[in-house]
Design a protein around this motif. Structure first.
Motif, PDB file in Angstrom:
ATOM      1  N   VAL A 274      29.480  51.357  27.919  1.00 29.23           N
ATOM      2  CA  VAL A 274      29.981  50.491  28.989  1.00 29.23           C
ATOM      3  C   VAL A 274      31.266  49.786  28.556  1.00 29.23           C
ATOM      4  O   VAL A 274      31.529  49.607  27.357  1.00 29.23           O
ATOM      5  N   SER A 275      32.045  49.382  29.549  1.00 35.94           N
ATOM      6  CA  SER A 275      33.210  48.540  29.307  1.00 35.94           C
ATOM      7  C   SER A 275      33.290  47.539  30.453  1.00 35.94           C
ATOM      8  O   SER A 275      32.468  47.601  31.377  1.00 35.94           O
ATOM      9  N   VAL A 276      34.245  46.618  30.379  1.00 31.47           N
ATOM     10  CA  VAL A 276      34.386  45.591  31.424  1.00 31.47           C
ATOM     11  C   VAL A 276      35.811  45.614  31.979  1.00 31.47           C
ATOM     12  O   VAL A 276      36.755  45.976  31.269  1.00 31.47           O
ATOM     13  N   ALA A 277      35.934  45.196  33.243  1.00 30.72           N
ATOM     14  CA  ALA A 277      37.236  45.309  33.896  1.00 30.72           C
ATOM     15  C   ALA A 277      37.346  44.368  35.095  1.00 30.72           C
ATOM     16  O   ALA A 277      36.345  43.957  35.682  1.00 30.72           O
ATOM     17  N   SER A 278      38.591  44.091  35.463  1.00 28.36           N
ATOM     18  CA  SER A 278      38.849  43.191  36.604  1.00 28.36           C
ATOM     19  C   SER A 278      38.739  43.900  37.942  1.00 28.36           C
ATOM     20  O   SER A 278      38.431  43.289  38.952  1.00 28.36           O
ATOM     21  N   ASP A 279      39.075  45.186  37.991  1.00 27.94           N
ATOM     22  CA  ASP A 279      39.181  45.923  39.258  1.00 27.94           C
ATOM     23  C   ASP A 279      40.055  45.199  40.284  1.00 27.94           C
ATOM     24  O   ASP A 279      39.725  45.153  41.471  1.00 27.94           O
ATOM     25  N   ILE A 280      41.159  44.665  39.859  1.00 28.35           N
ATOM     26  CA  ILE A 280      42.157  44.178  40.823  1.00 28.35           C
ATOM     27  C   ILE A 280      42.456  45.317  41.778  1.00 28.35           C
ATOM     28  O   ILE A 280      42.601  46.461  41.309  1.00 28.35           O
ATOM     29  N   GLY A 281      42.592  45.216  43.107  1.00 28.03           N
ATOM     30  CA  GLY A 281      42.406  44.062  43.914  1.00 28.03           C
ATOM     31  C   GLY A 281      41.060  43.919  44.584  1.00 28.03           C
ATOM     32  O   GLY A 281      40.920  42.989  45.375  1.00 28.03           O
ATOM     33  N   GLY A 282      40.023  44.769  44.277  1.00 31.21           N
ATOM     34  CA  GLY A 282      38.682  44.419  44.727  1.00 31.21           C
ATOM     35  C   GLY A 282      38.211  43.216  43.926  1.00 31.21           C
ATOM     36  O   GLY A 282      37.493  42.352  44.423  1.00 31.21           O
ATOM     37  N   GLY A 283      38.644  43.156  42.693  1.00 34.96           N
ATOM     38  CA  GLY A 283      38.363  42.009  41.829  1.00 34.96           C
ATOM     39  C   GLY A 283      39.183  40.808  42.267  1.00 34.96           C
ATOM     40  O   GLY A 283      40.207  40.951  42.932  1.00 34.96           O
TER      41      GLY A 283
END
Ligand code: GUN
Ligand code: ZN
Length: 434
Positions: free
Chosen positions: A318-327
């Motif tokens: 696993v990794s982590v992310a902002s998912d701009i622009g849904g984030g």
């Protein structure tokens, strides 16, 4: 050659922490220093030791009492969605069709793509993020603008021209042939230039015909060392529609498996609703499930089952992310703050060492770039973030009663954002204050 000594408190991870008490998982120096030459960390350790080994004429930057860490890494975001953030929609598919696709159409214009690219990298640096895995738009112009700006700033970036040939406005569609030719052109123009990495980027199964998925398969065969990025199992309606479009596939993950897209350099955004069979397939291929907490909450997509994925007999990376622009935030601190809450809602814990491991070394491992970024190891590129736990009046007040490193990290994550980022170094160059 110029040498710089950067002094402060140092924190860097050796491996994933097993618990909040697992202090063998990291190295912490309360009065530490990094010797930087040619954009690379040459030495790291106690200030007195590193100073002795440094050239006589070394220039010194003193960040005490702040905390110096490897720059943050964001493993999934969309550069053409900076002006999509904060768009009011019921769910993923409405959000894509109403706001996101129309907005991405604008990136056919070079001037627009170049303007947003400048703003994108400004935001990354302001938030302490030194590497991201980014989706551009379908247009080659957007990838050109992105990589040109990244090269100019000397940043380590992974990005791809999105491949999409159906179920979106005409202005956002390529064809299987175009997606092949243009992805190859982006690779030829940008892969390995500076610190740029090109990713093969079919947006998701809904926007690619089987013919285009065949093209993605050919590209992966032709360029087996490149990253692959796409979306998987984010939303229930998305999953049903995908299964209708690919009736031969066993499930959503199998759509990608059939086209050879699973593997250790493959990043799958979201992965919220995977079956056990799908999680096994992810695990067996070393594929990465990318947790995008602020986006998953904002779009009401669901609660990422982090522990269920990582603690199973066949663990999923696993990794982590902002998912701009849904984030909803560029900040990896805010992103992990929301990740913490998502785990709380599942009766699980995410300890602060785990969070900061994920933002740095964990994400570097997910991108298979840990030999270059994500740690303060000598030989690594000098991408750094300098953090101030007392950056705002409310944080300063809370900081008065902090009495451990774990407390400090948790305060930074829970109350911090770009204001807590004092400086961001890109390959040894101070870039936030510049
Ligand atoms: N699935 C396909 N495209 C997108 C996108 O742009 N954002 C999110 N969150 N999910 C997607
Ligand atoms: Zn996404």
């Amino acid at each position: 050659m110029t040498s710089t000594l950067i002094r402060g408190r140092l924190l860097s991870f050796h491996r994933e922490p097993q618990s909040i008490d697992d202090n063998a998982a990291y190295a912490y120096e309360s009065d530490g220093a990094l010797l930087i030459e040619d954009g690379v960390i040459r030495a790291a350790g106690p200030y007195a030791t590193v100073k002795t080994a440094a050239p006589q004429d070394v220039s010194e930057i003193d960040h005490r009492p702040h905390l110096i860490m490897p720059g943050f890494i964001d493993t999934h975001l969309h550069f053409p969605q900076m002006q999509v953030m904060a768009s009011y929609a019921a769910d993923l598919l409405e959000w894509l069709n109403t706001y996101t696709f129309p907005e991405e159409c604008r990136f056919v214009e070079t001037a627009h793509a170049e303007r947003i690219a400048v703003r994108f990298f400004d935001e990354m640096v302001r938030h302490g993020t030194t590497t991201a895995a980014a989706y551009c738009s379908v247009h080659k112009t957007s990838a050109d603008a992105f990589f040109a700006e990244s090269l100019k700033r000397g940043m380590c970036m992974v990005a791809g021209k999105v491949m999409m040939d159906r179920n979106a406005p005409q202005g956002l569609l390529d064809t299987p042939e175009m997606s092949y030719d243009e992805t190859r052109a982006v690779i030829a123009d940008w892969h390995g230039k500076g610190r740029n990495h090109v990713a093969i980027t079919p947006r998701f199964a809904i926007t690619s015909t089987p013919e285009q998925m065949e093209v993605a398969k050919s590209l992966v065969r032709e360029f087996p060392n490149l990253h692959v990025q796409t979306h998987l199992s984010e939303n229930r309606d998305e999953i049903s529609y995908t299964c209708e479009l690919y009736p031969q596939a066993k499930d959503y993950t199998d759509v990608y498996a059939r086209y050879g897209l699973l593997g250790p350099k493959s990043l799958f955004g979201h992965c919220i609703h995977l079956s056990e069979r799908e999680a096994d397939a992810m695990s067996e291929t070393g594929s990465v499930a990318v947790f995008c907490p602020t986006s998953n909450l904002f779009l009401g997509s669901g609660l990422f089952p982090l522990r269920a994925l990582t603690r199973r007999e066949k663990p999923v990376r696993v990794s982590v992310a902002s998912d701009i622009g849904g984030g909803t935030s560029y900040s990896m601190l805010k992103t992990l703050d929301e990740a913490y809450k998502i785990l709380q809602l599942q009766g699980e814990r995410l300890n602060p060492f785990d969070s900061f491991y994920l933002m740095t070394r964990g994400n570097a491992e997910a991108l298979a770039l840990v030999d270059r970024i994500g740690t303060l190891q000598p030989g690594s590129d000098a991408d750094l973030v300098v953090l101030d736990m007392a950056a705002t009046p409310a944080m300063a007040l809370r900081a008065e009663v902090v009495n451990s490193l774990a407390d400090e990290l948790f305060l930074l994550q829970t109350m911090g954002d770009d204001r807590a980022v004092v400086e961001t170094y890109v390959a040894g160059k101070p870039s936030k204050s510049a």
